[in-house]
Structures are given as C-alpha cells and as structure tokens.
Write an enzyme that holds these catalytic residues in place. Sequence first.
Site, PDB file in Angstrom:
ATOM      1  N   HIS A 265       0.832  -1.203   0.000  1.00 42.26           N
ATOM      2  CA  HIS A 265       0.000   0.000   0.000  1.00 42.26           C
ATOM      3  C   HIS A 265       0.870   1.259   0.000  1.00 42.26           C
ATOM      4  O   HIS A 265       0.647   2.181  -0.790  1.00 42.26           O
ATOM      5  CB  HIS A 265      -0.931   0.009   1.216  1.00 42.26           C
ATOM      6  CG  HIS A 265      -1.683   1.296   1.405  1.00 42.26           C
ATOM      7  ND1 HIS A 265      -2.666   1.722   0.533  1.00 42.26           N
ATOM      8  CD2 HIS A 265      -1.575   2.271   2.352  1.00 42.26           C
ATOM      9  CE1 HIS A 265      -3.137   2.898   0.938  1.00 42.26           C
ATOM     10  NE2 HIS A 265      -2.474   3.253   2.032  1.00 42.26           N
TER      11      HIS A 265
ATOM     12  N   ARG B 170       3.508  10.563  -5.331  1.00 40.46           N
ATOM     13  CA  ARG B 170       4.803  11.233  -5.272  1.00 40.46           C
ATOM     14  C   ARG B 170       5.689  10.770  -6.423  1.00 40.46           C
ATOM     15  O   ARG B 170       5.444  11.119  -7.573  1.00 40.46           O
ATOM     16  CB  ARG B 170       5.456  11.010  -3.892  1.00 40.46           C
ATOM     17  CG  ARG B 170       4.745  11.832  -2.789  1.00 40.46           C
ATOM     18  CD  ARG B 170       5.359  11.600  -1.420  1.00 40.46           C
ATOM     19  NE  ARG B 170       5.212  10.218  -0.972  1.00 40.46           N
ATOM     20  CZ  ARG B 170       4.173   9.760  -0.260  1.00 40.46           C
ATOM     21  NH1 ARG B 170       3.221  10.561   0.105  1.00 40.46           N
ATOM     22  NH2 ARG B 170       4.105   8.496   0.093  1.00 40.46           N
TER      23      ARG B 170
ATOM     24  N   GLU C  38      -8.971  -2.112   6.300  1.00 42.08           N
ATOM     25  CA  GLU C  38      -8.038  -2.190   7.421  1.00 42.08           C
ATOM     26  C   GLU C  38      -8.585  -3.131   8.494  1.00 42.08           C
ATOM     27  O   GLU C  38      -9.761  -3.490   8.498  1.00 42.08           O
ATOM     28  CB  GLU C  38      -7.838  -0.799   8.068  1.00 42.08           C
ATOM     29  CG  GLU C  38      -7.303   0.257   7.132  1.00 42.08           C
ATOM     30  CD  GLU C  38      -6.726   1.481   7.851  1.00 42.08           C
ATOM     31  OE1 GLU C  38      -6.450   1.378   9.062  1.00 42.08           O
ATOM     32  OE2 GLU C  38      -6.559   2.514   7.188  1.00 42.08           O
TER      33      GLU C  38
ATOM     34  N   TYR D  13      -2.850  17.387   2.949  1.00 37.93           N
ATOM     35  CA  TYR D  13      -2.044  16.515   3.823  1.00 37.93           C
ATOM     36  C   TYR D  13      -0.606  16.962   4.038  1.00 37.93           C
ATOM     37  O   TYR D  13       0.065  16.431   4.936  1.00 37.93           O
ATOM     38  CB  TYR D  13      -2.090  15.064   3.323  1.00 37.93           C
ATOM     39  CG  TYR D  13      -1.018  14.695   2.342  1.00 37.93           C
ATOM     40  CD1 TYR D  13      -1.118  15.072   1.019  1.00 37.93           C
ATOM     41  CD2 TYR D  13       0.106  13.964   2.745  1.00 37.93           C
ATOM     42  CE1 TYR D  13      -0.144  14.736   0.115  1.00 37.93           C
ATOM     43  CE2 TYR D  13       1.084  13.632   1.835  1.00 37.93           C
ATOM     44  CZ  TYR D  13       0.969  14.008   0.519  1.00 37.93           C
ATOM     45  OH  TYR D  13       1.942  13.675  -0.374  1.00 37.93           O
TER      46      TYR D  13
ATOM     47  N   LYS E 241     -10.143  12.305   6.093  1.00 32.26           N
ATOM     48  CA  LYS E 241     -10.327  11.042   6.817  1.00 32.26           C
ATOM     49  C   LYS E 241     -11.360  11.129   7.936  1.00 32.26           C
ATOM     50  O   LYS E 241     -12.049  10.150   8.215  1.00 32.26           O
ATOM     51  CB  LYS E 241      -8.995  10.632   7.481  1.00 32.26           C
ATOM     52  CG  LYS E 241      -7.863  10.363   6.519  1.00 32.26           C
ATOM     53  CD  LYS E 241      -7.909   8.944   6.022  1.00 32.26           C
ATOM     54  CE  LYS E 241      -6.635   8.606   5.256  1.00 32.26           C
ATOM     55  NZ  LYS E 241      -6.662   7.209   4.787  1.00 32.26           N
TER      56      LYS E 241
ATOM     57  N   SER F  16     -15.347   6.786  10.167  1.00 31.66           N
ATOM     58  CA  SER F  16     -14.516   5.574  10.211  1.00 31.66           C
ATOM     59  C   SER F  16     -15.408   4.465  10.734  1.00 31.66           C
ATOM     60  O   SER F  16     -15.900   4.550  11.856  1.00 31.66           O
ATOM     61  CB  SER F  16     -13.324   5.757  11.155  1.00 31.66           C
ATOM     62  OG  SER F  16     -12.602   6.936  10.863  1.00 31.66           O
TER      63      SER F  16
ATOM     64  N   THR G  39      -4.180   0.615   5.414  1.00 34.18           N
ATOM     65  CA  THR G  39      -4.738  -0.172   4.320  1.00 34.18           C
ATOM     66  C   THR G  39      -3.907  -1.426   4.082  1.00 34.18           C
ATOM     67  O   THR G  39      -2.690  -1.352   3.987  1.00 34.18           O
ATOM     68  CB  THR G  39      -4.751   0.670   3.033  1.00 34.18           C
ATOM     69  OG1 THR G  39      -5.411   1.895   3.322  1.00 34.18           O
ATOM     70  CG2 THR G  39      -5.476  -0.047   1.923  1.00 34.18           C
TER      71      THR G  39
END
Lengths: 429, 429
Positions: free
Chosen positions: B142, B151, B211, B254, B263, B267, B359
């Site tokens: 992940h 990136r 998760e 972020y 996020k 959840s 993840t």
Amino acid sequence: MKITANNPNRKSWLSIAENSDFPIQNIPFGVFITKDDIITIGTRIGDFAIDLGALHQLGYFEGIPLTDDIFLQDSLNDFIADGRKTWRLVRNRIADIFDIENNGLQQQTAHKDKIIFTMEEVEMLLPVSVGDYTDFYASKEHATNVGTLFRDPKNALMPNWLHIPIGYHGRSSSIIPSGIPVRRPYGQVKPVEGSNTPGFGPSRLLDFELEMAFITTDSNNLGERIPIEETEEHIFGLVLFNDWSARDIQAWEYQPLGPFLGKNFASTISPWIVTLDALEPFRVDNPKQVYEPMPYLKVDGKKSYDIKLQVGIQPEGGTETVVANSNFKYMYWTMAQQLAHHTVNGCNVRSGDMMGSGTISGPTKDSFGSMLELTWRGQNPIALNDGSTRKFINDNDTVIMRAHCENDEVRIGFGECIGKVLPAIPFKE
Amino acid sequence: MKITANNPNRKSWLSIAENSDFPIQNIPFGVFITKDDIITIGTRIGDFAIDLGALHQLGYFEGIPLTDDIFLQDSLNDFIADGRKTWRLVRNRIADIFDIENNGLQQQTAHKDKIIFTMEEVEMLLPVSVGDYTDFYASKEHATNVGTLFRDPKNALMPNWLHIPIGYHGRSSSIIPSGIPVRRPYGQVKPVEGSNTPGFGPSRLLDFELEMAFITTDSNNLGERIPIEETEEHIFGLVLFNDWSARDIQAWEYQPLGPFLGKNFASTISPWIVTLDALEPFRVDNPKQVYEPMPYLKVDGKKSYDIKLQVGIQPEGGTETVVANSNFKYMYWTMAQQLAHHTVNGCNVRSGDMMGSGTISGPTKDSFGSMLELTWRGQNPIALNDGSTRKFINDNDTVIMRAHCENDEVRIGFGECIGKVLPAIPFKE
C-alpha cells in the site's frame, strides 16, 4: 444575555492582588482536589480556589437549571455540554456572590469554610476529559520559519497554507495539567550523513511550542457542519498550551503522515479554562488574509483576541529567563475559521474537545514560539541569566508559559503553564 | 492459563450454521441494545446474541472476580481494563455454559429467555469508547502504491518507512459501528492546472480503505514504554475497519502535517471484537523485513495472523461485486511492533484505544485495499455485476468488508463491516 460578570467596576470582598490574573472579572473554570481528597469543579478569584460543588450544594445557584451533581465531577465536560446560556448564568451568579456589595456568603463563616480554599490547599487536575485533540498550524510566521528550516526557504509555505487552516490530530491520553514533569522521550532519528541506519536514543532536540487551545462544547452531529457565524457559541474557553516537541524524532518520522511520537509523549495545559466571555473586551481586528477566504471561512466581526504570551526557561536551582514574548492575535487563522473548517466535512465535535492554535510566533525574532525558531535550529543559542546557553531544552529545565489580556480597566490572565523536563529513563534491552 | 474456549472439538447446544463466523470457538465481545431498550455487553454464538449482563446477574460467572455491573455498560472499556486473565476466565466460562455437554443454562428456559436473543432482536452499538485512535501505515504494498501514485515512482517508499512503523493520530469522535450510513463530505481540493484558487464541493474521489484495528487495554503510565515481548498482553482483540477517505480533500490538505478532513468524516468498524486469544490458532510467520529491526522492535515468535479479507461494492438495488481479496498477514509491521513503537517515547495507552493497521494491500492487483490502488487512481475502472463501472465510490453504494480465519478444524470470523454512502447535504451559504 448580558455578561454582567465582565463589569470592570465590580470589586470583590475577597482580597485580590492588584496585578492578579484572576480578578472577579475573570471567573475561569477548573477541576481540583481539596485537602480533604474531594474532587470538584471550581473557579479561582485572586489566590482563592472556590469549590463550586459546595457552593451549589449550599443553594447559591438556586434558579439556574443545573443537575445536582454538575460540579461534583472530575471534568467540566457535562457542564460545558449544558451550553453557553448556562455558562453565562453561572459566571454572572459567581460574580454576584463574591461582589463586595453582596452580604450573602460574605457573612456566612460556616459556608465560607466549606467553599473557599487557598490555592496552596488544592491540587489542580485536568479541567476536561479531552475526547479529541486537534492541533492547528495557524501562525504564518511559524509555518514560514519551519518551512524555511526544514524544507525550502524559497517555498517555505506550502501552496495550501494560505487557503486552509491546516490542522492534524494529536494524542489525548498524554495531555497533562501544568506542574506534572515531562520525561525526555526516546526515539528513532535520521541516519547521519553517509549512513543508512537511523539513530536511537533520548531526544537531543527537545523543544516547547507556545500555543493556546480552545475547548469546545457539543456542537454538531456527524455529517453536519457548523456555519462560521455560529462557531463562537461552541467555544467554551481557552487554556495555555505547551505542545512539547522532540524535533529530531519529528524530523525523521513526519513524512508523509505528520508528527507522531515527536509530539505525543506529553502536552501540558494550564489548569484554568478562561471563558471566551471573559475575553470579550479583548477582541481585535482579524489579520489581513492574502487571499479572500472561501465563503465557509468568511465572517464579519472581530474574531481575534489580544492575549499577551510569554515563555521563560528556569534551570535547576537558577532563576527564570524570559526567552519569548508573543501574542495570540498573531494567528493568521482565527478560532472561528478553524472550527468552521474542522466541521465543513461533517466531522463531529464534542464537549471537552481541545483545539490547539499551533505555535504562535510573531513577526520579530524575540516573538518566536519555539526554541527551533528562537535559536534558528541551534545556530544562535540563547543566553540564560546564569550564564549558560540553550539551543533546545536541557534536562531539569523548567519551561514556564504565561498569558494575560490587559486594558485600562481590567487584566484577565491564564496563570502559568509549567513543565519540568526530567532525564530520560535508562533503556534496557 | 489454558484457553479452553478454543477447543476445536467443542460443540454448542445452540444451533449454528456450518460456515458461521461465530462458532462456539469464537466468543467475541460487543455492545448491543435489546428490544427492551437495555444496553448491555454481549457475545455472539451463531446468529444468537448473548446478554452477558443478564448471564452475570443470574450467577453464571460465579467464581470469576467481576464487579456486579461490569457487563451492564455501554462500552467494553472497563471489562478490557480488567486484564487478560479476566478475559480468558470469562471466555472459557462462556464456552463451558454453551457447551452441548453442559446441562445448566441449556435446561433453564426462563433464564434462556432473558439471556439469548436472535441477532434480529438487537442493535449493535460501538463496542468501545475510543479514547485515542491511531492509524498505522503498515502494508508495504500500500505504501509503495500510494507513493507511486502521489509522489515519485522511483522513490515510492519514504526513507523512514522500512525502519519505523509509520503511524499518525486519527479522530475518535467519528468512529461509527457497521451499518450507520456515511455522508459524502465537502471540502477544499487542489486548484486546477493554471489556477491559484482551490476548488470546493462534495468529494469526487470517495474511497474505502480495507483495514483491521486492534483494541488495547490500559498498558503503561505516561513516560514508560511497553517492551515488545509484553505487547500482546495489552491487545484485547481486533475489529474490521473501513477508514473512509476522500482522496481529493486528502491530496490538497495533507502536507506537511498529514491527513485530516480527508479522513475524519467517518470511520466504520465491525461491532464484534474478536479476541487475540480466539485468533491464536492462526498465527503465521512474520514478514521478512528488509532491515534488521532495532532492538525495541525485535521479538521472537509468530506475531502475524492469517486473516482473509474481502471487500465488496453493492450499488443501490443491485447485487454485490467482490472487488478485493487481501490478508492481514501482508502487514509488514506486526501489531507487536506497532505497539512497542507507539510507546517507546513514553506515550501512554489506555483501555479502549484503537490502532488501525493502515490499508492492507497484498502483492497482486486484486488484493489492493482501496479503490485508489485497485483502479490505479481511476485509470482502470472496475466493472460491477450490474454493468456499471467504478473509479471510486458512488452515492448510494454500499461497501461491505468481511474477514475470517479458517483451518481444517475451525472458522473464526468477524462478520461484516458495512457502510452506505449518502449524497452530500446541499450546502447553503
């Protein structure tokens, strides 16, 4: 409802030193344990701790809708959840009870013995049970300094910074009240030049961060947002906040998901929550923002507060040296903008949640809110009174933060936020 | 103490479907509200919800040191704080009570009426009050996929990743139990090419993250660490966890402090905590790590678990399409390493804290744990049964996660972790 507690002409029958942070116009809220081991919610007037649990039991809050045990608790969460109208009623009533013109409690010696303690007779605890703690990053000077030191001086501010009140989640479990010592943390640090193996040991770059934090009430259901015009209704008050930081641990761990062990070993807050109501006389113009804020971040009125901030370092056995003077008004993003942003995605905010400002650095070098910035990553050590110098914080140093507002009529202060750094515990494998 | 509850040969006098996630060898813990509006702690056997509060009141836990109201609570926090010895005594006793060889409760019809419900008769609540929620980033696949997508493909893994179980703090307030719908969040997103103005609106890249999360007990005092050999004593059990993510909001916000509003809008966790004890038969070899872990992250023994994971998407009115199959054993960093790392700086861990795995993506394309990876940022949409395709999650889609362990003798499952995405609430300014 009129905030009569703020009347600057009011005097108390309690004796209060002239420059006290806690005149009868302040009336902050906190939690303490008395000499008789009773935990209660209280307020502070001068150097007296007032037991609100006892005051309530003895009937002094008659007429205000409060449950019987609202003050006999180890946190302010339930009282805060009662909402702004109740906070105002209670604060106004307390001002009235201790007003020099009021002969009620003043003449009840037996009651006074149960209600009034000296500050030496009580031990301050955490004022709230923090459900979630968010830390913002709202001083432009601080973000620029850190960006310059850690990344690229030419692009010190990230492209998002001027558009978003950047924030991240912190750790609630390690929030402690002023006075509890802080243990120097262990951790991994960047490999030295030429090596592929990270270092490990006690942090060598232990720092403070001068912050304030606001405490919220139950604000919104999951999935709903708080319009920015309504945000201040949901802010109970503020505390001083030292967001201890281990710069070497932080530098190695923080990409790409943010600070973690470099921060969560301890966070110290001052024990008295000064209400937003008490700070009302100290509103000042909002900072000019480079870009027009998006509609959800835009609001009329003064949402900044003029709160003078100070940090001192006191070595073991020595005297304190003031190393920084800053001001809460230097924040680029206001609390209103922070709370509106935090909830724009439907994130729910609860009573007792804490939101840190981020390090509050001002425009001048002596107003920076961390050793990282004050010494420019250790390049310009600070001289202390005793002739020693500091790049960061040494073992057995005590860091002392203070905050107060002042005008011609009144001074409203936060007291101190203190933490002494203890040496790391030797590590056995 | 022997974990007799795990005896694979035991049969129950309750009727249990052959492929049930909840045979008598599982005995998970959860919190539910009964048809009579009583909130209680319970367990599940087959499709029956067992009221442990009633079981305790009727004397079935005699001889085990438990407070009278330990199960009559709206969270497992206090029970978890009682420690591993107590969890084992209770779990062993429950196995014994429902063992087909035991004629006690089996023949007490009046008792059974008070204790045993069908799953349809109860509503599952959150099993714990989560004090702090930490999310790790522990799947190498992940982290590599995300690094490649966001990136630099040549340096997809950050230099720290192979040395540190990277983690960050999440939001506790927005953790919800399986079944509660999730509202599509609003937020700021990156300016489009050539513009300097960020966008704003409902997230267009709403994603799940597959998760698991472990729940801890009170573990250490602030300033102390948990040696890695002792970490598993402090892990009560695991849940399935969907770490909903708004990729467009996340990508813009972020840097440099990590994910926040991308996020914390929701959840979802599965309601039954499957104990680490129940997972004992499913330990497997730890992943080979590229670098020798530092001493504080090194431990003998199998600390990985073979837990099969699955994700399905079900559009409104349609049938479910399974879109991913993964496994908890793909985690590069074990839970033991995560907890040792989390506390190496003295950060204190409390009963009810939750630590997400990050993840869980496996080595093959069909084992990736998010739409971001499965569709490679939308480049390869996934076809659903009904002929429609998905790059990310649409309004009114339901995401269904499942997890179970299986060997020749027994199947231990987690049930489902379900969430339906509701359209964003229209935004008025």
